[in-house]
Design a protein around this motif. Sequence first.
Motif, PDB file in Angstrom:
ATOM      1  N   LYS A  33       0.575  -1.218   0.034  1.00 47.19           N
ATOM      2  CA  LYS A  33       0.109  -0.017  -0.051  1.00 47.19           C
ATOM      3  C   LYS A  33       0.862   1.137   0.090  1.00 47.19           C
ATOM      4  N   GLN A  34       1.875   1.370   0.857  1.00 49.16           N
ATOM      5  CA  GLN A  34       2.751   2.540   0.983  1.00 49.16           C
ATOM      6  C   GLN A  34       3.211   3.087  -0.172  1.00 49.16           C
ATOM      7  N   ASP A  38       2.313   6.766  -1.993  1.00 54.58           N
ATOM      8  CA  ASP A  38       3.262   7.728  -2.525  1.00 54.58           C
ATOM      9  C   ASP A  38       3.373   8.052  -4.070  1.00 54.58           C
TER      10      ASP A  38
END
Length: 75
Positions: A33-34, A38
């Motif tokens: 997910k990160q 971003d």
Amino acid sequence: MNKKSTHVVPNPKGGWKVKQSGSSRASNLFDTKQPAIDRARELSTRQHTELVIHNKDGKIKGKDSHGNDPYPPRG
């Protein structure tokens, strides 16, 4: 006012995808997910759209506006 938005949503086949509102296809796919957040933040900042982040169940977890705030700042 630009009403488009950039979404981070779960991919039914696994991982996460970045989608623009009104588009049927994802612009990017990620394993976690990160990195999707971003990338979506980069896109929404550049395009001055709202960033919408979803949970695994598809519900909205949070939003972040990048240039199209609904109300001008006071002062």
